[in-house]
Design a protein around this motif. Sequence first.
Motif, PDB file in Angstrom:
ATOM      1  N   ARG A 229       4.431   8.146 -26.618  1.00 59.69           N
ATOM      2  CA  ARG A 229       4.528   9.603 -26.575  1.00 59.69           C
ATOM      3  C   ARG A 229       3.354  10.193 -25.800  1.00 59.69           C
ATOM      4  N   PRO A 230       3.537  11.328 -25.130  1.00 53.93           N
ATOM      5  CA  PRO A 230       4.797  12.016 -24.876  1.00 53.93           C
ATOM      6  C   PRO A 230       5.613  11.283 -23.813  1.00 53.93           C
ATOM      7  N   CYS A 231       6.880  11.627 -23.707  1.00 55.17           N
ATOM      8  CA  CYS A 231       7.753  11.001 -22.712  1.00 55.17           C
ATOM      9  C   CYS A 231       8.332  12.086 -21.806  1.00 55.17           C
ATOM     10  N   PHE A 232       7.844  12.134 -20.573  1.00 56.21           N
ATOM     11  CA  PHE A 232       8.345  13.101 -19.600  1.00 56.21           C
ATOM     12  C   PHE A 232       9.480  12.523 -18.760  1.00 56.21           C
ATOM     13  N   ASN A 233       9.466  11.194 -18.561  1.00 55.98           N
ATOM     14  CA  ASN A 233      10.461  10.549 -17.701  1.00 55.98           C
ATOM     15  C   ASN A 233      10.852   9.225 -18.330  1.00 55.98           C
ATOM     16  N   PRO A 234      11.996   9.151 -19.002  1.00 52.83           N
ATOM     17  CA  PRO A 234      12.369   7.924 -19.718  1.00 52.83           C
ATOM     18  C   PRO A 234      12.449   6.695 -18.815  1.00 52.83           C
ATOM     19  N   ALA A 235      12.955   6.836 -17.590  1.00 53.48           N
ATOM     20  CA  ALA A 235      13.042   5.674 -16.698  1.00 53.48           C
ATOM     21  C   ALA A 235      11.666   5.139 -16.372  1.00 53.48           C
ATOM     22  N   SER A 236      10.738   6.027 -16.053  1.00 56.31           N
ATOM     23  CA  SER A 236       9.369   5.601 -15.785  1.00 56.31           C
ATOM     24  C   SER A 236       8.743   4.957 -17.015  1.00 56.31           C
ATOM     25  N   HIS A 237       9.049   5.510 -18.189  1.00 54.71           N
ATOM     26  CA  HIS A 237       8.510   4.938 -19.425  1.00 54.71           C
ATOM     27  C   HIS A 237       8.964   3.493 -19.621  1.00 54.71           C
ATOM     28  N   LEU A 238      10.221   3.203 -19.295  1.00 51.73           N
ATOM     29  CA  LEU A 238      10.723   1.843 -19.486  1.00 51.73           C
ATOM     30  C   LEU A 238      10.000   0.857 -18.577  1.00 51.73           C
ATOM     31  N   VAL A 239       9.557   1.312 -17.416  1.00 49.10           N
ATOM     32  CA  VAL A 239       8.876   0.425 -16.470  1.00 49.10           C
ATOM     33  C   VAL A 239       7.390   0.319 -16.776  1.00 49.10           C
ATOM     34  N   HIS A 240       6.759   1.430 -17.101  1.00 53.48           N
ATOM     35  CA  HIS A 240       5.299   1.461 -17.148  1.00 53.48           C
ATOM     36  C   HIS A 240       4.693   1.639 -18.535  1.00 53.48           C
ATOM     37  N   VAL A 241       5.500   1.883 -19.549  1.00 52.87           N
ATOM     38  CA  VAL A 241       4.957   2.128 -20.889  1.00 52.87           C
ATOM     39  C   VAL A 241       5.548   1.169 -21.917  1.00 52.87           C
ATOM     40  N   ALA A 242       6.856   1.161 -22.044  1.00 46.23           N
ATOM     41  CA  ALA A 242       7.513   0.391 -23.105  1.00 46.23           C
ATOM     42  C   ALA A 242       7.495  -1.103 -22.787  1.00 46.23           C
ATOM     43  N   GLY A 243       7.653  -1.895 -23.827  1.00 48.19           N
ATOM     44  CA  GLY A 243       7.749  -3.345 -23.681  1.00 48.19           C
ATOM     45  C   GLY A 243       8.847  -3.892 -24.565  1.00 48.19           C
ATOM     46  N   ARG A 244       8.983  -5.210 -24.560  1.00 48.07           N
ATOM     47  CA  ARG A 244      10.067  -5.784 -25.356  1.00 48.07           C
ATOM     48  C   ARG A 244       9.877  -5.524 -26.846  1.00 48.07           C
TER      49      ARG A 244
ATOM     50  N   PHE B  92       0.831  -1.207   0.000  1.00 49.09           N
ATOM     51  CA  PHE B  92       0.000   0.000   0.000  1.00 49.09           C
ATOM     52  C   PHE B  92       0.868   1.261   0.000  1.00 49.09           C
ATOM     53  N   ASP B  93       2.001   1.171  -0.699  1.00 49.47           N
ATOM     54  CA  ASP B  93       2.958   2.266  -0.749  1.00 49.47           C
ATOM     55  C   ASP B  93       3.323   2.517  -2.205  1.00 49.47           C
ATOM     56  N   ALA B  94       2.825   3.603  -2.766  1.00 54.10           N
ATOM     57  CA  ALA B  94       3.064   3.908  -4.175  1.00 54.10           C
ATOM     58  C   ALA B  94       4.520   4.262  -4.454  1.00 54.10           C
ATOM     59  N   THR B  95       5.304   4.531  -3.404  1.00 54.02           N
ATOM     60  CA  THR B  95       6.717   4.862  -3.611  1.00 54.02           C
ATOM     61  C   THR B  95       7.614   3.622  -3.622  1.00 54.02           C
ATOM     62  N   ALA B  96       7.057   2.447  -3.318  1.00 53.81           N
ATOM     63  CA  ALA B  96       7.871   1.220  -3.289  1.00 53.81           C
ATOM     64  C   ALA B  96       8.366   0.884  -4.691  1.00 53.81           C
ATOM     65  N   VAL B  97       9.613   0.479  -4.781  1.00 58.68           N
ATOM     66  CA  VAL B  97      10.275   0.084  -6.036  1.00 58.68           C
ATOM     67  C   VAL B  97       9.993   1.088  -7.153  1.00 58.68           C
ATOM     68  N   PRO B  98      10.564   2.291  -7.032  1.00 58.13           N
ATOM     69  CA  PRO B  98      10.429   3.263  -8.119  1.00 58.13           C
ATOM     70  C   PRO B  98      11.173   2.818  -9.374  1.00 58.13           C
ATOM     71  N   ALA B  99      11.010   3.582 -10.437  1.00 57.44           N
ATOM     72  CA  ALA B  99      11.476   3.146 -11.756  1.00 57.44           C
ATOM     73  C   ALA B  99      12.968   2.835 -11.787  1.00 57.44           C
ATOM     74  N   HIS B 100      13.799   3.737 -11.290  1.00 58.24           N
ATOM     75  CA  HIS B 100      15.234   3.481 -11.355  1.00 58.24           C
ATOM     76  C   HIS B 100      15.627   2.243 -10.545  1.00 58.24           C
ATOM     77  N   THR B 101      14.937   2.000  -9.432  1.00 55.23           N
ATOM     78  CA  THR B 101      15.210   0.794  -8.639  1.00 55.23           C
ATOM     79  C   THR B 101      14.844  -0.454  -9.420  1.00 55.23           C
ATOM     80  N   ALA B 102      13.691  -0.435 -10.087  1.00 55.20           N
ATOM     81  CA  ALA B 102      13.268  -1.589 -10.887  1.00 55.20           C
ATOM     82  C   ALA B 102      14.268  -1.872 -12.004  1.00 55.20           C
TER      83      ALA B 102
END
Length: 439
Positions: free
Chosen positions: A383-398, A333-343
Motif C-alpha cells: 500500500r498504497p497502490c496507484f497502478n496494479p500492473a506496476s505493483h505486480l511487477v515491482h512490489v508484489a511477490g509470490r 539505458f531505457d527506462a521505458t523498456a518492457v513496461p509492466a503490462h508487457t512483462a
Amino acid sequence: MSQPADLVINARWVIPVEPADVTLEHHAVAIRGGTIIDLLPQDLARTRYRADRTVSLPDHVLIPGLVNLHAHSPMALMRGIADDLPLMRWLQEAIWPAEGKYVSSAFVREGTLLAIAEMLRGGITTCNEMYFHPHAAAEAFDLLGMRAVIGLTTLEFPTPYASDADDYLRKGLAARDAWNGHPLIGFALAPHAPYTVADATFARIATLAAELDIPIHMHIHETAQEVADSLAQHGKRPLARLAALDLLGENFIGVHAVHLDDSDIELLQRHRCSVAHCPTSNMKLASGIAPVARLLAAEIRTGLGTDGAASNNRLDLFQEIRHASLLAKVSTFDATAVPAHTALRMATLNGAQALGLGDRIGSIVTGKAADLCAIALDTFETRPCFNPASHLVHVAGREHVSHVWVAGEIRVNKGDTVLQLNDTELLGFAALWQTRLSN
C-alpha cells in the motif's frame, strides 16, 4: 432470467491481458465447466448469473495463471547443490555426475511433485517441462492437477534413462502415446542443445514435430562459448545450423537466446520462433543478458521461464517478471523498456502462444480455460497502490498469491495449496533425496 455458473469471482482489479494494457475495476469472472463464460462488471454479474460458489477478492488483482515457459522440475531436489559455477563447469562437474548416479523415475516423480507445489503456490498454472522419465513427470502433474507440456528430452550420450538418441525418442514417444488426450498434459520434442545433439537426430526431430504437430523446445545460444564452438565445428552459428536443418518454425521455442546477433534475430523473426527468457538463471550462471527489448521490437514472441531450481534457485515467476523488466531497462539505458503490462504478457499470453495454447489459456477471455491467479494487495508493504500492473511487477511477490485455479478447480486457497499430498509428504521427499545426494 439469471444463468447458472459454477463459480463467480469478484475482484477489485482484473488484468485480462487481452486486450493489451487494460486494467478493469470491480469486475467479475463467471466460470462454468472449467471455462470462462463471462467477464463483466460486478453489479451486472449479480443479476446475470446464479452461482453455486462466489469468491470475493476485495483487495486483489486477478490475472491469468502464469506460464513457466522453461523448467526442469525434478531439479528441485538439487536446489543449491552446485552454486557459483559457470554453465559448463556446473553441468560437467556437478549436475551430470549427480544425475548419472541418482536420476530415476522415483527421483523425477518426487522432485516434480515438490516443484509443482512450489509453482502453484507462486501462481504458476502451466509448466513447459524438460527432463528425463516423462511418464513419471506426467504422473506428478496429473496427481496435483497442474497444466504441463512435457518435453521428450533427447541427447546423443547415454544416461541411466536412455542409451542413445533413438532410445530417448522411443521412450519419450511411448510416454506421449500413453498420456495422449489428457486434458491438462501435452508434450513437446526437447532436444537438449545444439552441442549435445547431432544433425541426423535434429532431422528426425524436425520430421516428428511436423507429423505430430507439437512444439520443439531446446536450449539455444546460452553462452558465448556455445556460439564459438558451433562456428569452429560446423562453420555456422547454432541458429543458422538449425535453420539449415529445417528445425526453425512457429513451433520452435529457443530457451535463453542470450548471445544473439542481427542474423540470429532475423532468423527468429522470419521463422516466427518463440524465445523462453530465463533472466535469473542467466544472471546466476553469468551467461549474460538476453536482448529482450530487441526481440520484442522485432515482434518475436518472448515468454518467461524459471529454468531449474538448481540454477535459479527458485521456481518463482514473479521474480522472473521483475528481473526481465529491470534487466531490459538497465541493459538498454531505457527506462521505458518492457513496461509492466508487457512483462505480465510475457509471463502469461506470450508463453501460452509459444506452446500452441494461446486459444485455451494465457488471458481472461470468454471461452478460455479458467486458469487464474489472484494476488492480494492488502498488506502495508503493498500500500498504497496507484497502478496494479506496476505493483505486480515491482512490489508484489509470490508470497502475495492468495488463490490459484486450474481449469476452474481451486489449487491454492488463501495462500494454502489444495493438493492430493500434504506438506509433510512433500518435505519428506526433499529430506530423503538430500540424504542420498549428500553421500
